[in-house]
Every structure is written in C-alpha cells, then in structure tokens.
Write a protein that holds these residues in place. Structure first.
Motif, PDB file in Angstrom:
ATOM      1  N   VAL A   1      16.962  66.848  10.467  1.00 13.86           N
ATOM      2  CA  VAL A   1      17.498  66.304  11.719  1.00 13.86           C
ATOM      3  C   VAL A   1      17.542  64.782  11.726  1.00 13.86           C
ATOM      4  N   ASP A   2      16.755  64.135  10.854  1.00  9.01           N
ATOM      5  CA  ASP A   2      16.706  62.675  10.859  1.00  9.01           C
ATOM      6  C   ASP A   2      16.432  62.168   9.435  1.00  9.01           C
ATOM      7  N   PRO A   3      17.406  62.305   8.541  1.00  8.22           N
ATOM      8  CA  PRO A   3      17.174  61.911   7.140  1.00  8.22           C
ATOM      9  C   PRO A   3      16.867  60.428   6.972  1.00  8.22           C
ATOM     10  N   GLY A   4      17.309  59.607   7.913  1.00 12.65           N
ATOM     11  CA  GLY A   4      17.049  58.181   7.810  1.00 12.65           C
ATOM     12  C   GLY A   4      15.702  57.753   8.350  1.00 12.65           C
ATOM     13  N   ARG A   5      14.947  58.694   8.890  1.00 10.07           N
ATOM     14  CA  ARG A   5      13.615  58.423   9.467  1.00 10.07           C
ATOM     15  C   ARG A   5      13.697  57.291  10.481  1.00 10.07           C
ATOM     16  N   THR A   6      14.344  57.577  11.584  1.00 11.29           N
ATOM     17  CA  THR A   6      14.601  56.576  12.618  1.00 11.29           C
ATOM     18  C   THR A   6      13.733  56.831  13.857  1.00 11.29           C
TER      19      THR A   6
ATOM     20  N   GLY B   1       5.161  56.932  27.150  1.00 15.41           N
ATOM     21  CA  GLY B   1       4.771  58.151  26.455  1.00 15.41           C
ATOM     22  C   GLY B   1       3.314  58.535  26.601  1.00 15.41           C
ATOM     23  N   TYR B   2       2.607  57.944  27.536  1.00 14.02           N
ATOM     24  CA  TYR B   2       1.173  58.191  27.843  1.00 14.02           C
ATOM     25  C   TYR B   2       0.310  58.391  26.605  1.00 14.02           C
ATOM     26  N   ALA B   3       0.364  57.408  25.695  1.00 12.39           N
ATOM     27  CA  ALA B   3      -0.557  57.443  24.552  1.00 12.39           C
ATOM     28  C   ALA B   3      -1.999  57.380  25.053  1.00 12.39           C
ATOM     29  N   ILE B   4      -2.300  56.394  25.899  1.00 16.89           N
ATOM     30  CA  ILE B   4      -3.613  56.168  26.547  1.00 16.89           C
ATOM     31  C   ILE B   4      -4.789  56.424  25.604  1.00 16.89           C
ATOM     32  N   ASN B   5      -4.588  56.165  24.318  1.00 12.81           N
ATOM     33  CA  ASN B   5      -5.593  56.431  23.299  1.00 12.81           C
ATOM     34  C   ASN B   5      -5.205  55.670  22.036  1.00 12.81           C
ATOM     35  N   PRO B   6      -5.918  54.584  21.708  1.00 12.24           N
ATOM     36  CA  PRO B   6      -5.558  53.802  20.518  1.00 12.24           C
ATOM     37  C   PRO B   6      -5.551  54.611  19.221  1.00 12.24           C
ATOM     38  N   ALA B   7      -6.506  55.531  19.056  1.00 18.54           N
ATOM     39  CA  ALA B   7      -6.559  56.321  17.828  1.00 18.54           C
ATOM     40  C   ALA B   7      -5.375  57.265  17.735  1.00 18.54           C
ATOM     41  N   ARG B   8      -5.013  57.884  18.860  1.00 23.78           N
ATOM     42  CA  ARG B   8      -3.911  58.834  18.883  1.00 23.78           C
ATOM     43  C   ARG B   8      -2.610  58.174  18.451  1.00 23.78           C
ATOM     44  N   ASP B   9      -2.431  56.893  18.789  1.00 18.86           N
ATOM     45  CA  ASP B   9      -1.182  56.218  18.460  1.00 18.86           C
ATOM     46  C   ASP B   9      -1.238  55.509  17.112  1.00 18.86           C
ATOM     47  N   PHE B  10      -2.334  54.782  16.839  1.00 16.98           N
ATOM     48  CA  PHE B  10      -2.367  53.956  15.638  1.00 16.98           C
ATOM     49  C   PHE B  10      -2.425  54.788  14.358  1.00 16.98           C
ATOM     50  N   GLY B  11      -3.281  55.807  14.321  1.00 15.30           N
ATOM     51  CA  GLY B  11      -3.396  56.621  13.113  1.00 15.30           C
ATOM     52  C   GLY B  11      -2.076  57.264  12.704  1.00 15.30           C
ATOM     53  N   PRO B  12      -1.426  58.008  13.610  1.00 13.54           N
ATOM     54  CA  PRO B  12      -0.119  58.587  13.268  1.00 13.54           C
ATOM     55  C   PRO B  12       0.959  57.542  13.000  1.00 13.54           C
ATOM     56  N   ARG B  13       0.904  56.399  13.674  1.00 12.25           N
ATOM     57  CA  ARG B  13       1.893  55.347  13.419  1.00 12.25           C
ATOM     58  C   ARG B  13       1.748  54.830  11.991  1.00 12.25           C
ATOM     59  N   LEU B  14       0.515  54.629  11.555  1.00 12.12           N
ATOM     60  CA  LEU B  14       0.264  54.182  10.187  1.00 12.12           C
ATOM     61  C   LEU B  14       0.782  55.208   9.180  1.00 12.12           C
ATOM     62  N   VAL B  15       0.490  56.482   9.433  1.00 11.54           N
ATOM     63  CA  VAL B  15       0.938  57.543   8.528  1.00 11.54           C
ATOM     64  C   VAL B  15       2.466  57.599   8.474  1.00 11.54           C
TER      65      VAL B  15
ATOM     66  N   PHE C   1       4.542  55.186   8.956  1.00  7.66           N
ATOM     67  CA  PHE C   1       5.008  54.029   8.182  1.00  7.66           C
ATOM     68  C   PHE C   1       4.860  54.284   6.683  1.00  7.66           C
ATOM     69  N   LEU C   2       3.717  54.826   6.289  1.00  6.68           N
ATOM     70  CA  LEU C   2       3.451  55.066   4.867  1.00  6.68           C
ATOM     71  C   LEU C   2       4.309  56.188   4.293  1.00  6.68           C
ATOM     72  N   THR C   3       4.900  57.007   5.177  1.00  9.98           N
ATOM     73  CA  THR C   3       5.713  58.130   4.691  1.00  9.98           C
ATOM     74  C   THR C   3       7.189  57.945   5.000  1.00  9.98           C
ATOM     75  N   GLY C   4       7.603  56.683   5.190  1.00 11.81           N
ATOM     76  CA  GLY C   4       9.042  56.424   5.235  1.00 11.81           C
ATOM     77  C   GLY C   4       9.621  55.849   6.499  1.00 11.81           C
ATOM     78  N   TYR C   5       8.860  55.780   7.587  1.00  8.11           N
ATOM     79  CA  TYR C   5       9.373  55.213   8.842  1.00  8.11           C
ATOM     80  C   TYR C   5       9.117  53.700   8.829  1.00  8.11           C
ATOM     81  N   ARG C   6      10.052  52.955   8.267  1.00  5.32           N
ATOM     82  CA  ARG C   6       9.844  51.526   8.038  1.00  5.32           C
ATOM     83  C   ARG C   6       9.816  50.703   9.321  1.00  5.32           C
ATOM     84  N   THR C   7      10.324  51.244  10.409  1.00  2.00           N
ATOM     85  CA  THR C   7      10.309  50.506  11.684  1.00  2.00           C
ATOM     86  C   THR C   7       9.177  50.978  12.587  1.00  2.00           C
ATOM     87  N   ALA C   8       8.181  51.637  12.021  1.00  2.00           N
ATOM     88  CA  ALA C   8       7.127  52.255  12.835  1.00  2.00           C
ATOM     89  C   ALA C   8       6.351  51.255  13.677  1.00  2.00           C
ATOM     90  N   TRP C   9       6.239  49.999  13.214  1.00  2.00           N
ATOM     91  CA  TRP C   9       5.431  49.024  13.947  1.00  2.00           C
ATOM     92  C   TRP C   9       6.195  48.395  15.111  1.00  2.00           C
TER      93      TRP C   9
END
Length: 283
Positions: A117-122, A196-210, A212-220
């Motif tokens: 559904v999103d080959p460009g990882r957008t 998006g009611y993250a309201i949790n630094p771990a919930r957002d930062f950990g998956p965001r890092l992953v 980025f490392l797996t192809g989502y270059r604009t994750a930050w």
C-alpha cells in the motif's frame, strides 16, 4: 535441585516494565497497521484497542513494577508520589526498549502489506508507528500538537492519580487497570485529532526510531518538513507533571490520610481485620 538466586528487585521491575510495555505496544501498533494500512476498522477500533492494550499491559506488570509503561507516568510519580528518582531513567529505558522491540515485530509482520500500500514508505503508513500533527492531513502545526500533548497527558495523569489514590474512591476488586484502560479509550475518542494522542514518549520514540531504521527516512519530521519527533516526548513529560500537580492541588491535599502503599505501585484491596481464633479450651 539447587534454589535459583532471586534477582535484584530492580531487575524484576525492569523486566516487568519491558513485558508490560511490549504487550501494550504490540497490540496498539497492530491495530494501527490494520486500520491505516489495510482499512480494517476505524478510529473507534483504534481507541478501544489501545485502551485494552493498556489494560492488559498493566495487568502484566502491575504486581511487580506498578506498570508505569510510560516515562511521563514515571516522572510524574517521582515528582508527586515518592517514586525513587534513581529508578526513573532505568524504567524509561526499559519502556523505550520494549516499544522498539514491539515496533520491530509489527514492522516485520506487516511488511508485505506496508510494501503493497505504500512502497515509498511515506507519511501514509508512517502513522502506523508514530504520530503526526493533525494525524498527517489536518491543518494542525507543531505548536498546536505540542499544546495538545501537554493537555492530553495532563488529563491522563490527573485521572490515573484519581483512580489509584487509596484515599480517594479507588476501584476495588483489582479493577484499576481496566478503569485506566477506559481513560485511554476516552482520550482516544476525545483527544485524538490534533496529535494522535501519543501521550507517552516511549510509545512514540521507540517505534519512530524503528520506522526510520527500516526505511521511513522522514520519520523525524512532520508532513510539513518540520522537525517533530521532540513534540511527543517533551509535551507528555510537561503534561504529566502538570496533571499530577493539579490533582494534588485540587483533590489530593483535601483527602484523609491513609496508610500508603509503596510509591509507584498499584493499589490493592486491604484485607479486613479478623478476630483471632480462640485457643482450644479457653472460655
């Protein structure tokens, strides 16, 4: 068989925080993948699944660590409930590590669907892993999302303290985790638009890092190209302390004193006092 040496208390607590956070993020990101990438379900299913995920995570870890599962909760409990400040960083690292591992599992399991559904990882499927202002398409900017994260996390911590304070009307019969899960459902339904009611630094930062490392270059960054990753970290940390402070100011200081449980742990029902059995032969 020789008895195994019992691990230090902090090891057990960190293992519990890791396990509880892992369960929560696995279920939460999983529903995000189904709704966002596949189209199965909608916003209500996301809200309910995250609430149930939090409930099950708390039941997993609550007995051992108190099931914070969120650095904003850990910091707020250290600031206002006597939780040890020396445990704040280890707890937070365990939570982030668990969220990262959970994100890796979800990323792997849904790899075919995401690629289709999103080959460009957008931004379209970045939302499976981390949050964006206005959920990636509504006219909300960085500071609007920052405001939202402060308010949303303040509500979360205010209500968590309300339902776990034994001096208040804390839920009995071990129902506190279920009620806390309902708090998250309510926040998802009422405060899920601006950030998006993250309201949790771990919930957002950990998956965001992953991601980025797996192809989502604009994750930050957000959909406008602005550096955004700090918003769901700083906002919840501020909001959690603010919510805990408001609870103490408006409610906590007026409640009668009761014998406190260990700081940072969930309340349990107290056993009723019983009369001692009379000794045999006594009158």
């Amino acid at each position: 068989m020789a008895n195994l040496k019992k691990p230090p208390e902090i090891v057990a607590e960190l293992a519990a925080e890791f396990a509880g956070t892992l369960i929560m993020i696995l279920l939460g990101l999983g529903v995000g993948a189904q709704v966002i990438a596949v189209g199965i379900g909608g916003h209500d299913s996301i809200a309910w699944a995250w609430g149930l995920a939090l409930t099950l995570g708390i039941y997993t870890a609550g007995r051992t660590s108190g099931a914070h599962l969120n650095p904003a909760v850990t910091v707020a409990l250290a600031a206002f409930r006597g939780f040890s400040w020396r445990k704040v960083l280890p707890y937070s690292l365990a939570q982030v590590a668990a969220a990262s591992v959970a994100a890796l599992i979800v990323r792997w399991n849904y790899s075919e669907v995401l690629a289709s559904v999103d080959p460009g990882r957008t931004v379209k499927t970045q939302l499976v892993f981390s949050t964006l202002p206005g959920n990636g398409f509504l006219p909300v900017g960085t500071w609007g999302a920052f405001r939202d994260q402060i308010i949303g996390t303040a509500i979360l911590l205010f209500l968590i303290l309300a339902v776990t304070d034994l001096s208040n009307t804390a839920p009995a019969a071990n129902l506190a985790p279920f009620v806390i899960g309902l708090i998250l459902v309510a926040l998802g339904m009422g405060w899920g638009t601006d950030a998006g009611y993250a309201i949790n630094p771990a919930r957002d930062f950990g998956p965001r890092l992953v991601s980025f490392l797996t192809g989502y270059r604009t994750a930050w960054r957000d959909q406008y190209g602005q550096l955004y990753f700090w918003v769901p970290i700083v906002g919840p940390l501020i909001g959690g302390v603010l919510g805990a402070a408001l609870y103490r100011l408006l409610i906590g200081r007026f409640l009668p004193d009761l014998e406190e449980v260990e700081p940072g742990l969930l309340p349990t029902e107290t056993e009723p006092e019983t009369e001692p059995e009379p000794e045999p032969g006594s009158d």
